[in-house]
Write a protein that holds these residues in place. Structure first.
Motif, PDB file in Angstrom:
ATOM      1  N   GLU A   1       0.871  -1.180   0.000  1.00  0.00           N
ATOM      2  CA  GLU A   1       0.000   0.000   0.000  1.00  0.00           C
ATOM      3  C   GLU A   1       0.903   1.223   0.000  1.00  0.00           C
ATOM      4  N   HIS A   2       0.506   2.273  -0.686  1.00  0.00           N
ATOM      5  CA  HIS A   2       1.376   3.419  -0.943  1.00  0.00           C
ATOM      6  C   HIS A   2       1.962   4.002   0.341  1.00  0.00           C
ATOM      7  N   THR A   3       1.103   4.346   1.293  1.00  0.00           N
ATOM      8  CA  THR A   3       1.596   4.978   2.528  1.00  0.00           C
ATOM      9  C   THR A   3       2.440   4.005   3.347  1.00  0.00           C
ATOM     10  N   ARG A   4       2.022   2.742   3.406  1.00  0.00           N
ATOM     11  CA  ARG A   4       2.769   1.778   4.225  1.00  0.00           C
ATOM     12  C   ARG A   4       4.160   1.522   3.648  1.00  0.00           C
ATOM     13  N   LEU A   5       4.267   1.555   2.336  1.00  0.00           N
ATOM     14  CA  LEU A   5       5.585   1.375   1.732  1.00  0.00           C
ATOM     15  C   LEU A   5       6.475   2.590   2.019  1.00  0.00           C
ATOM     16  N   ARG A   6       5.891   3.771   2.003  1.00  0.00           N
ATOM     17  CA  ARG A   6       6.646   4.970   2.377  1.00  0.00           C
ATOM     18  C   ARG A   6       7.087   4.894   3.837  1.00  0.00           C
ATOM     19  N   LEU A   7       6.200   4.401   4.698  1.00  0.00           N
ATOM     20  CA  LEU A   7       6.551   4.246   6.113  1.00  0.00           C
ATOM     21  C   LEU A   7       7.727   3.286   6.290  1.00  0.00           C
ATOM     22  N   LEU A   8       7.693   2.175   5.576  1.00  0.00           N
ATOM     23  CA  LEU A   8       8.794   1.214   5.684  1.00  0.00           C
ATOM     24  C   LEU A   8      10.115   1.841   5.245  1.00  0.00           C
ATOM     25  N   ALA A   9      10.071   2.618   4.166  1.00  0.00           N
ATOM     26  CA  ALA A   9      11.287   3.268   3.682  1.00  0.00           C
ATOM     27  C   ALA A   9      11.842   4.246   4.717  1.00  0.00           C
ATOM     28  N   LEU A  10      10.958   4.957   5.410  1.00  0.00           N
ATOM     29  CA  LEU A  10      11.389   5.897   6.445  1.00  0.00           C
ATOM     30  C   LEU A  10      11.894   5.174   7.687  1.00  0.00           C
ATOM     31  N   LEU A  11      11.166   4.145   8.110  1.00  0.00           N
ATOM     32  CA  LEU A  11      11.522   3.455   9.345  1.00  0.00           C
ATOM     33  C   LEU A  11      12.763   2.589   9.192  1.00  0.00           C
ATOM     34  N   ALA A  12      13.162   2.322   7.962  1.00  0.00           N
ATOM     35  CA  ALA A  12      14.441   1.641   7.736  1.00  0.00           C
ATOM     36  C   ALA A  12      15.617   2.589   7.991  1.00  0.00           C
ATOM     37  N   GLN A  13      15.327   3.905   8.094  1.00  0.00           N
ATOM     38  CA  GLN A  13      16.376   4.892   8.339  1.00  0.00           C
ATOM     39  C   GLN A  13      16.651   5.100   9.821  1.00  0.00           C
ATOM     40  N   GLY A  14      15.723   4.650  10.692  1.00  0.00           N
ATOM     41  CA  GLY A  14      15.921   4.841  12.125  1.00  0.00           C
ATOM     42  C   GLY A  14      14.617   4.949  12.878  1.00  0.00           C
ATOM     43  N   ASP A  15      14.727   5.276  14.172  1.00  0.00           N
ATOM     44  CA  ASP A  15      13.578   5.336  15.070  1.00  0.00           C
ATOM     45  C   ASP A  15      12.784   6.620  14.852  1.00  0.00           C
ATOM     46  N   LEU A  16      11.457   6.473  14.727  1.00  0.00           N
ATOM     47  CA  LEU A  16      10.594   7.639  14.553  1.00  0.00           C
ATOM     48  C   LEU A  16       9.314   7.454  15.355  1.00  0.00           C
TER      49      LEU A  16
ATOM     50  N   PRO B   1      10.370  10.803  -6.797  1.00  0.00           N
ATOM     51  CA  PRO B   1      10.110  12.131  -6.226  1.00  0.00           C
ATOM     52  C   PRO B   1       9.469  12.084  -4.846  1.00  0.00           C
ATOM     53  N   GLN B   2       8.515  11.156  -4.654  1.00  0.00           N
ATOM     54  CA  GLN B   2       7.852  11.076  -3.355  1.00  0.00           C
ATOM     55  C   GLN B   2       8.823  10.656  -2.258  1.00  0.00           C
ATOM     56  N   LEU B   3       9.629   9.652  -2.523  1.00  0.00           N
ATOM     57  CA  LEU B   3      10.591   9.172  -1.534  1.00  0.00           C
ATOM     58  C   LEU B   3      11.666  10.221  -1.261  1.00  0.00           C
ATOM     59  N   VAL B   4      12.065  10.955  -2.278  1.00  0.00           N
ATOM     60  CA  VAL B   4      13.051  12.028  -2.087  1.00  0.00           C
ATOM     61  C   VAL B   4      12.485  13.089  -1.157  1.00  0.00           C
ATOM     62  N   ARG B   5      11.199  13.477  -1.378  1.00  0.00           N
ATOM     63  CA  ARG B   5      10.577  14.479  -0.500  1.00  0.00           C
ATOM     64  C   ARG B   5      10.462  13.963   0.929  1.00  0.00           C
ATOM     65  N   ASP B   6      10.118  12.675   1.081  1.00  0.00           N
ATOM     66  CA  ASP B   6      10.021  12.092   2.421  1.00  0.00           C
ATOM     67  C   ASP B   6      11.358  12.169   3.150  1.00  0.00           C
ATOM     68  N   LEU B   7      12.432  11.864   2.451  1.00  0.00           N
ATOM     69  CA  LEU B   7      13.751  11.902   3.079  1.00  0.00           C
ATOM     70  C   LEU B   7      14.170  13.333   3.415  1.00  0.00           C
ATOM     71  N   GLU B   8      13.735  14.294   2.602  1.00  0.00           N
ATOM     72  CA  GLU B   8      14.016  15.695   2.919  1.00  0.00           C
ATOM     73  C   GLU B   8      13.296  16.107   4.205  1.00  0.00           C
ATOM     74  N   GLN B   9      12.050  15.666   4.332  1.00  0.00           N
ATOM     75  CA  GLN B   9      11.304  15.955   5.561  1.00  0.00           C
ATOM     76  C   GLN B   9      11.907  15.235   6.763  1.00  0.00           C
ATOM     77  N   LEU B  10      12.418  14.045   6.528  1.00  0.00           N
ATOM     78  CA  LEU B  10      13.093  13.307   7.594  1.00  0.00           C
ATOM     79  C   LEU B  10      14.299  14.098   8.107  1.00  0.00           C
ATOM     80  N   GLU B  11      15.039  14.711   7.211  1.00  0.00           N
ATOM     81  CA  GLU B  11      16.188  15.518   7.617  1.00  0.00           C
ATOM     82  C   GLU B  11      15.753  16.706   8.466  1.00  0.00           C
ATOM     83  N   ASN B  12      14.571  17.270   8.180  1.00  0.00           N
ATOM     84  CA  ASN B  12      14.048  18.362   9.009  1.00  0.00           C
ATOM     85  C   ASN B  12      13.750  17.870  10.420  1.00  0.00           C
ATOM     86  N   VAL B  13      13.177  16.672  10.527  1.00  0.00           N
ATOM     87  CA  VAL B  13      12.906  16.079  11.845  1.00  0.00           C
ATOM     88  C   VAL B  13      14.218  15.861  12.593  1.00  0.00           C
TER      89      VAL B  13
END
Length: 333
Positions: free
Chosen positions: A21-36, A100-112
């Motif tokens: 699912e679109h959002t869940r796959l984005r979540l997995l990509a983010l959570l593979a980067q660390g604790d959130l 593009p979506q994953l790139v934006r997510d990682l940019e927002q992750l850097e803000n966090v």
């Protein structure tokens, strides 16, 4: 390294449904980067709390995501062990880094992460004078770290557990030696600093947790190396913590303890909450042996002639679990 595990057909289908699912796959990509936290993920994805929580629940139920509590906060992370971890890694390996979506997510992750760093800096600044005072009393930290690296050697291994991780320095120092690292600390403020430092080091295969090092909530016989760096002098009963650390070791695993030799600086009790004024080699050796470990080496680091204003001696102990590693699942990677 993760050992390849084959999954039954039904299990594979359930994992695909959970991740597909679109959002869940984005979540997995983010959570593979660390604790959130959920709040972090809301800020990154721009979705509502109920929606994020529902997706996390589905991922957690499928075993693709780990959830753990830290005070009032819940943290999430992509699973790092077992068949589900292999599934997540394989799935994410097929995603385009330029999406593009994953790139934006990682940019927002850097803000966090930038906000985390700012919070950690404020806490560090408020307590820096206290830490600097203690550091000014003992042998240079660079010498201590060099001795640690020499004592442990160059051979790599799978899993590190750092007890009383503090700023996460041991996880950083030893990062080239281990495949995955876990830090435990009782202080949420210190964990915030550790997370910020690990973020800045780019260490995604490391996690830190709030916990009691005397009553460890980790799997027994799961770690090749356990480190306890400048922690035991804060404890009423260091022997209990050593036994707890020993239980976390795989057969053939090692325990490294770094602490002060006996001293008479009473103000450290009153001002810095030190319960123990250092440890004699004989006493530490006895605790290690009582925990079922074999002492390999102890090393004293005294202040040099150039450090004549310093008085504290640092001692390193390296011990091992004398049991032989299982040849099928040996601790070395």
């Amino acid at each position: 390294m993760l050992r390849k595990t084959q999954l039954p057909l039904d299990h594979t289908v359930s994992l695909l449904k959970a991740a597909g699912e679109h959002t869940r796959l984005r979540l997995l990509a983010l959570l593979a980067q660390g604790d959130l936290t959920v709040s972090d993920l809301i800020d990154i994805l721009g979705q509502s709390q109920p929606r994020i929580s529902r997706h996390l629940k589905l991922l957690s139920e499928a075993g693709l995501v780990e959830r753990y509590q830290e005070g009032a906060w819940a943290y999430f992370r992509a699973r790092e062990e077992g068949a589900q971890a292999q599934f997540v890694q394989s799935l994410l390996a097929h995603l385009s880094e330029n999406d593009p979506q994953l790139v934006r997510d990682l940019e927002q992750l850097e803000n966090v992460r930038a906000r985390r760093a700012a919070q950690a800096d404020r806490y560090f600044a408020a307590n820096a004078a206290e830490w600097d005072e203690i550091r000014s009393l003992h042998v240079d930290e660079g010498r201590v770290e060099a001795a640690i690296l020499k004592l442990l050697g160059e051979e790599t291994f799978e899993a590190l557990l750092d007890l009383g991780t503090g700023t996460g320095r041991m996880l950083q120092l030893l990062s080239r030696l281990y495949q995955r690292g876990t830090g435990i600390d009782a202080s949420r403020e210190m964990l915030s600093i550790a997370r910020s430092n690990l973020d800045q080091s780019g260490l995604s295969r490391v996690q830190v947790r709030q916990g009691d090092i005397v009553n460890l909530a980790v799997q027994e016989e799961a770690f090749d190396l356990v480190t306890v760096h400048q922690v035991l002098h804060y404890l009423e009963n260091p022997a209990v913590a050593i036994r707890s650390a020993a239980r976390a070791l795989k057969p053939g695993g090692r325990l490294l303890i770094v602490d002060f030799a006996p001293h008479d600086l009473e103000f450290l009790r009153e001002k810095h909450a030190h319960i123990r004024l250092g440890f004699a080699v004989e006493q530490m050796n006895a605790w290690l042996e009582a925990a079922g470990l074999e002492v390999l080496e102890s090393l004293r680091l005294s202040p040099s002639a150039a450090e004549k204003e310093k008085s504290l001696v640092v001692t390193l102990w390296l011990a091992t679990d004398p049991r032989k590693p299982d040849p099928q699942t040996g601790s070395q990677s």
